[in-house]
Every structure is written in C-alpha cells, then in structure tokens.
Design an enzyme around this catalytic site. Structure first.
Site, PDB file in Angstrom:
ATOM      1  N   LYS A 181     -37.747  16.358  17.320  1.00  0.00           N
ATOM      2  CA  LYS A 181     -37.601  17.494  16.397  1.00  0.00           C
ATOM      3  C   LYS A 181     -38.889  17.695  15.572  1.00  0.00           C
ATOM      4  O   LYS A 181     -39.836  16.933  15.691  1.00  0.00           O
ATOM      5  CB  LYS A 181     -36.393  17.264  15.489  1.00  0.00           C
ATOM      6  CG  LYS A 181     -35.081  17.160  16.272  1.00  0.00           C
ATOM      7  CD  LYS A 181     -34.826  18.381  17.140  1.00  0.00           C
ATOM      8  CE  LYS A 181     -33.472  18.386  17.823  1.00  0.00           C
ATOM      9  NZ  LYS A 181     -33.327  17.397  18.887  1.00  0.00           N
TER      10      LYS A 181
HETATM   11  C1  LIG Z   1     -29.547  22.339  18.807  1.00  0.00           C
HETATM   12  C2  LIG Z   1     -29.137  20.920  18.534  1.00  0.00           C
HETATM   13  N1  LIG Z   1     -28.096  20.696  17.739  1.00  0.00           N
HETATM   14  C3  LIG Z   1     -27.693  19.440  17.438  1.00  0.00           C
HETATM   15  C4  LIG Z   1     -28.347  18.355  17.953  1.00  0.00           C
HETATM   16  C5  LIG Z   1     -27.864  16.976  17.610  1.00  0.00           C
HETATM   17  O1  LIG Z   1     -28.838  16.293  16.899  1.00  0.00           O
HETATM   18  P1  LIG Z   1     -28.753  14.705  16.698  1.00  0.00           P
HETATM   19  O2  LIG Z   1     -29.355  14.092  17.922  1.00  0.00           O
HETATM   20  O3  LIG Z   1     -29.578  14.437  15.467  1.00  0.00           O
HETATM   21  O4  LIG Z   1     -27.339  14.345  16.520  1.00  0.00           O
HETATM   22  C6  LIG Z   1     -29.447  18.534  18.784  1.00  0.00           C
HETATM   23  C7  LIG Z   1     -30.148  17.372  19.335  1.00  0.00           C
HETATM   24  O5  LIG Z   1     -31.014  17.445  20.152  1.00  0.00           O
HETATM   25  C8  LIG Z   1     -29.858  19.848  19.091  1.00  0.00           C
HETATM   26  O6  LIG Z   1     -30.900  20.083  19.881  1.00  0.00           O
END
Ligand SMILES: Cc1ncc(COP(=O)(O)O)c(C=O)c1O
Length: 387
Positions: free
Chosen positions: A183
C-alpha cells in the site's frame, strides 16, 4: 540477465528502522503512545476528526460493520471487482453483498447504477477506489442521503487520493485504510478507520480490543486494573512496533505519492496508444494516488491468455500481480450467492487485468524495460522510448 523486478516493494528508511529499534528496546511493544500519535497524525492527514488503528484493513471493516449493527438479512452494496476481504466480511456477518458493475473507464463502481439496486434491506454502500483512483463521491452521497444509507469508503488504495478537493474518507460516515506492504504506506500489516462521528468511534473502539471499555474501570475508581465489557469484541489492535513504522512512513507519503504519480505517467506515455492494452482512466493529478498500475490485456486480440502473458513476463524476470478476480466468480460465491445481476464490465476487466511493477523506488529505466517487454509479448511494435 536482469534481476527479478518485484511488482511491489516497500520503501523503508533509516528513520523507520531507528524508531522500530527504539520501540523494541523501550519495554513497550504493543498498543501505546505511538499508536495514539499515529492515529492523531493520520486523522489530520486525511482531514477527519477521529482515527482508530487496527491490525489490518480487513479487521477495520469487520469492526466497523459490527459497530454499525450490520447482520442477518442486511444488504451492502459494493463492486464485485474488489478485494475479497470486503465480500467475506459482509458474508461472515450474515449480510448479503449486492454487486454494482464498474464504470468501463475508471473501473470503480458505476455511481449511476446504485439507486436501481436499493431495497428496503440496503444498509450501506462501500465504494472502493480502485488502484487509488477516486470514485465520484457526490452522486454516492446524494443517493445515500436520500435512502438513509451509510457510506463506508474502502480507501485501502486511496491514501493520498482526493475527490472534489477533499481527501477520500473525510466526508463519508467512515473510511478504512490498509498498511499492507504493497500500500501507499506500510506498517508491515495494519489498518485504520477514520470518521467524524464521535459517538460511532466510541462505540467502535472497544471492538478492536475484546470489547473492553477502558474508561469504565476508571469510572468505577478501581485501584487495580479492571475492566468492563458491554459487547464482546476482537483482538484487532495495532502495536506500537507497527506505529513506529507508520509515523515515519506518513511523513514520507508526499514524496512517495510524487514518485508513484511520475512513474505512472511514464507508463501511460508508453502504453496509452497500444491497441492490445487498455489503461484505467487516470483523471487529474490529485484524484489518483497510484497505488497500482493496472493494465487490461485485450486477450481477444492478442491471441494469448493472461496466464501465458504473465508467464512470459516472469521468464523475463518481471513479476506482476492480479487485482483481482471478480468476487462473484470465486467458487464459494458462485455456488452460494448465485448472483443474477449482469456485471459485464466487471467480468471483462477482472478476467484480463494485471498490475505492473509500481513502488516509490522503481526506476524510470525499469518502467522502460517493463513496457518494452510487455509490448513485445503482446505483439505490439515499440516505437517510443521512455526516459
Ligand atoms: C481494496 C482493498 N480493500 C481491503 C484490503 C484489505 O487490506 P488488509 O490486507 O490490510 O486487510 C485490501 C488489501 O489488499 C485491498 O486491496
């Protein structure tokens, strides 16, 4: 032979390393002052009043929906072209995801299709800002207001994204962010919830830590550590160790964003007119934080499958990602949800998209190499040079 080029790589500086080291030797590793400071700085960055740090964006969404009381028979609108965590959490809470097709140019949910899908069971809309490209929020807010729905931004990609001059998430009921290593900033793993609604944040916060009400034991004036629980919660807290990274990553975010945007413009210059490829509509400088650089491979023209193209890139030491298969086509959801809505743009993009390497320390010469190699593999003639 060139070294393997990763699709994503976090940029960790000496200040992050020193801060983590200080935390490691401080005697306090878990949730404490650094998480608190990270929450305050993050809320300021986004322009929201409150922030709650969590162990991931998935955890953030889980407790957000829990605190909103989402459960059996509720319907939540979201694109099927999203990360599966959103659809999983909605489903695990007993609610039903209602899929909205994407816009053929931005690949974000098509705002004009939302209203037709609203029923008496609809409780919330979760717009996801794909790759960091802002959804158009005004029509979403209008329809949400008209039907009394909550707007929850999935801003996992959208740290540094603005719509109409406002940071994504600052004008919604709440927003969630991810700090996974691919990210825009990272804490290793981690997430954040922001909201302007103090009562909601007060209700939500205990869900991140077993449901424990920290203030309650103060009110009882207990001399020793005691607590009260009004609703059972989870173990989703962020540690100071993670916040040590996040604090310095946040300081470096403006530089990261500038680099991501410049590299994306280079990709666009080189790939824009390729008849075998389709690019996401980039929009203005401010409304796309460029967390990913996705490309649709027009496999119907190329005469090669996406898997073959990815394998050929791998042979050239270039790694790419797939973000993502459409949720309604994954086995569990195909068998259990039995979605009957037509999602033609979702199915077209999701079955052909790949994400090219993009991270702040990527070099312009590497972008050049990726573009030339991709053009060669998909059978396009390369006439331009980048950098
Ligand atoms: C658009 C989106 N939402 C939610 C998530 C979930 O994030 P996390 O891995 O921090 O739980 C991701 C993870 O890649 C994502 O790309």
């Amino acid at each position: 032979m060139n070294k393997m080029l990763p699709f994503s790589k976090p940029s960790i500086g000496t200040r992050e390393v020193q801060e983590v080291f200080k935390t490691l030797t401080s005697g306090w590793l878990t949730t404490g002052k650094k998480v608190n400071l990270f929450e305050t700085k993050f809320a300021e960055w986004v322009g929201a009043r409150f922030a709650v740090a969590t162990s991931s964006a998935t955890a953030a969404l889980h407790i957000s929906l829990q605190a909103l009381g989402i459960g059996e028979k509720d319907e939540i609108m979201t694109p099927s072209f999203t990360f599966i965590s959103t659809v999983n959490i909605i489903t695990l809470l007993g609610a039903k995801p209602i899929f909205v097709d994407i816009h053929p140019e931005t690949w974000n949910l098509d705002e004009s299709l939302i209203e037709k899908k609203i029923t008496s069971k609809t409780k919330a809309i979760i717009p996801m800002h794909y790759a960091g490209r802002a959804c158009q929020m005004k029509p979403i807010y209008e329809v949400a207001k008209k039907y009394g729905l909550k707007v929850i931004d999935d801003a996992a990609h959208a740290l540094g994204t603005y719509d109409d001059g406002k940071h994504i998430g600052s004008g919604s009921d709440l927003a969630i962010y991810s700090f996974h290593p691919n990210k825009n900033i990272t804490t290793g793993e981690g997430g954040m919830i922001v909201s302007n609604d103090e009562a909601f944040i007060e209700k939500l916060r205990p869900y991140a830590f077993h449901g424990i009400l920290r203030e309650a034991w103060k009110r009882t004036q207990a001399k020793h550590l005691a607590y009260d629980v009004e609703a059972p919660g989870f173990k989703y807290n962020m540690m100071d160790l993670q916040a040590s990274l996040g604090l310095h990553q946040l300081d470096r975010l403006p530089v990261f964003l500038k680099k991501r945007k410049r590299l994306s413009r280079l990709y666009e210059r080189f790939l824009k007119n390729d008849p075998n490829l389709l690019l996401q509509e980039g929009g203005e400088w401010g409304n796309h934080s460029r967390n990913l650089f996705p490309v649709v491979l027009k496999t119907e023209r190329i005469q090669k499958s996406r898997e073959e193209i990815m394998e050929a890139l791998k042979q050239e030491n270039i790694s790419v990602g797939v973000h993502w298969p459409a949720a309604h086509t994954c086995t569990y959801y195909r068998e259990n949800l039995k979605n009957k809505d037509k999602l033609p743009h979702t199915e077209y993009v999701a079955s052909r998209v790949i994400s090219l390497p993009l991270f702040p320390d990527l070099k312009a010469t590497e972008v050049n190499r990726v573009c030339k190699t991709l053009k060669k593999i998909v059978g396009s003639v390369s006439r331009e040079r980048v950098a």
